[in-house]
Design an enzyme around this catalytic site. Structure first.
Site, short mmCIF file in Angstrom:
data_model
loop_
_atom_site.label_atom_id
_atom_site.label_comp_id
_atom_site.label_asym_id
_atom_site.label_seq_id
_atom_site.Cartn_x
_atom_site.Cartn_y
_atom_site.Cartn_z
N ARG A 88 -26.25 -16.77 25.53
CA ARG A 88 -26.68 -15.81 24.49
C ARG A 88 -26.28 -16.30 23.09
O ARG A 88 -25.96 -15.50 22.21
CB ARG A 88 -26.11 -14.41 24.74
CG ARG A 88 -26.45 -13.83 26.07
CD ARG A 88 -27.96 -13.61 26.25
NE ARG A 88 -28.23 -13.30 27.64
CZ ARG A 88 -28.59 -14.19 28.54
NH1 ARG A 88 -28.81 -15.46 28.21
NH2 ARG A 88 -28.81 -13.86 29.79
N SER A 97 -27.76 -5.33 28.32
CA SER A 97 -26.35 -5.54 28.65
C SER A 97 -25.50 -5.47 27.39
O SER A 97 -25.78 -6.17 26.42
CB SER A 97 -26.16 -6.90 29.30
OG SER A 97 -26.82 -6.92 30.54
N GLU A 154 -22.19 -8.52 23.95
CA GLU A 154 -23.43 -9.29 23.78
C GLU A 154 -24.25 -8.67 22.64
O GLU A 154 -24.91 -9.36 21.88
CB GLU A 154 -24.22 -9.26 25.10
CG GLU A 154 -25.55 -9.98 24.99
CD GLU A 154 -26.29 -10.06 26.32
OE1 GLU A 154 -25.64 -10.21 27.38
OE2 GLU A 154 -27.53 -9.98 26.30
#
Ligand SMILES: Cc1cc2nc3c(=O)[nH]c(=O)nc-3n(C[C@H](O)[C@H](O)[C@H](O)COP(=O)(O)OP(=O)(O)OC[C@H]3O[C@@H](n4cnc5c(N)ncnc54)[C@H](O)[C@@H]3O)c2cc1C
Length: 292
Positions: A167, A216, A286
């Protein structure tokens, strides 16, 4: 705001809730939806000259906006959607919907974005985040990226000149992605489409898609799953104000009604503290919290 040469929509005092899949946030002072890359350049120069804060977002599917709102100019790329398909390539502007591009690739028998059906962001946001799922990432199909650099230069980088991680992409927070070229493998249309249908079904089964969320919230720690740790620590269904840890998926925080950024932040911090105390694992977020 006195700004000439912008044909895209421009609005004042826009509820940030309308720009985020979490449906949270105060007012954005100015929001612009440019329709050409040159408008983005113009906005950047205008903000430098006038010393106005400026930022760029995509679909807002990985973002928490502050309750206090955002001053200055917020550029939203979702109207920047030009695309040119080649035999195995796509040149696309940053605001193209990743899921739609994935679907179109499938229709053309092009493989590489099967993982991306169901990821609700833009192509630019996906590259900035190195979005991924089911063991695949956007970097695997990336060929070149055209960006506006921090010092206002338009540059094109080959993928090899960039670094990608979980990410993460070296452009994140440093440059605005304007467009990209993707390179696909050829495959069997029916097989690609079947894989996408399967991936979508897995998402529907596992994720609380009926409530506003941002995917998420935490990154998976190495070798483990954030959702597993949060669930084991007993957080499913618990919440702060209008923010709740989804009973369906513990790594999703859902907005069950008028959640504020303060609710979400308090819940995130409580989970981080508890998981660290119980298992010695530091959960990193995240989702990005935009404050300036
Ligand atoms: C239901 C759901 C499921 C999801 N599933 C996944 C998943 O499986 N895998 C996954 O990786 N993510 C997933 N996400 C998170 C999110 O969709 C991705 O991170 C997506 O790539 C973000 O794109 P965006 O356009 O919404 O970016 P935004 O949320 O608008 O922005 C995210 C960050 O990228 C920056 N950014 C956006 N556009 C640009 C640009 N053009 N240039 C430079 N920086 C930019 C922003 O400033 C911000 O820091 C999910 C989210 C939801 C709501």
């Amino acid at each position: 705001m006195l700004m000439n040469g912008i044909e895209g929509r421009m609005e004042q005092n826009v509820p940030l809730k309308t720009l985020s899949t979490w449906k949270i946030g105060g007012l954005a002072e100015w929001v612009v939806w440019p329709i050409t890359v040159s408008e983005i350049e113009k906005l950047w120069r205008f903000a430098q000259d006038e010393q106005i804060l400026i930022r760029l977002i995509g679909r807002g599917s990985n973002l928490l906006f502050p309750d206090e709102g955002l001053r200055g100019i917020t550029i939203v790329t979702t109207a920047l959607t030009g695309e040119v398909w080649g035999k195995c390539t796509l040149q696309a502007e940053a605001g193209c919907s990743l899921a739609r591009v994935a679907q179109e690739a499938g229709e053309r028998g092009l493989s590489g974005l099967e993982f991306a059906r169901g990821i609700p962001g833009t192509l630019g946001g996906a590259i900035a985040m190195n979005a991924g799922a089911h063991g695949e990432e956007i970097q695997n199909v990336l060929h070149t990226v055209k960006v506006l650099t921090e010092d206002g230069k338009i540059q094109t980088f080959a993928k090899e000149k960039l670094t990608f991680g979980y990410r993460e992409c070296s452009l994140q927070g440093k440059a605005w992605i304007l467009a990209a070229e993707l390179q696909f493998n050829t495959g069997k249309k029916e097989k690609i489409k079947a894989q996408m249908v399967e991936n979508l079904a897995r998402r529907k089964d596992a994720q609380p898609l009926e409530l506003p969320n941002a995917g998420s919230v935490f990154r998976n720690p190495p070798g483990d799953s954030a959702g597993r740790l949060i669930e084991q620590a007993g957080w499913k269904g618990k919440g702060v104000g209008g923010a709740q840890v989804s009973p369906k998926h513990a790594n999703f925080i859902v907005n069950v009604g008028n959640a504020t950024a303060a609710d979400v932040l308090a819940l995130i911090q409580a989970i981080q503290k508890d998981v660290f105390e119980k298992y010695g694992v530091e959960l990193r977020t995240e989702v990005h919290y935009l404050t300036v």
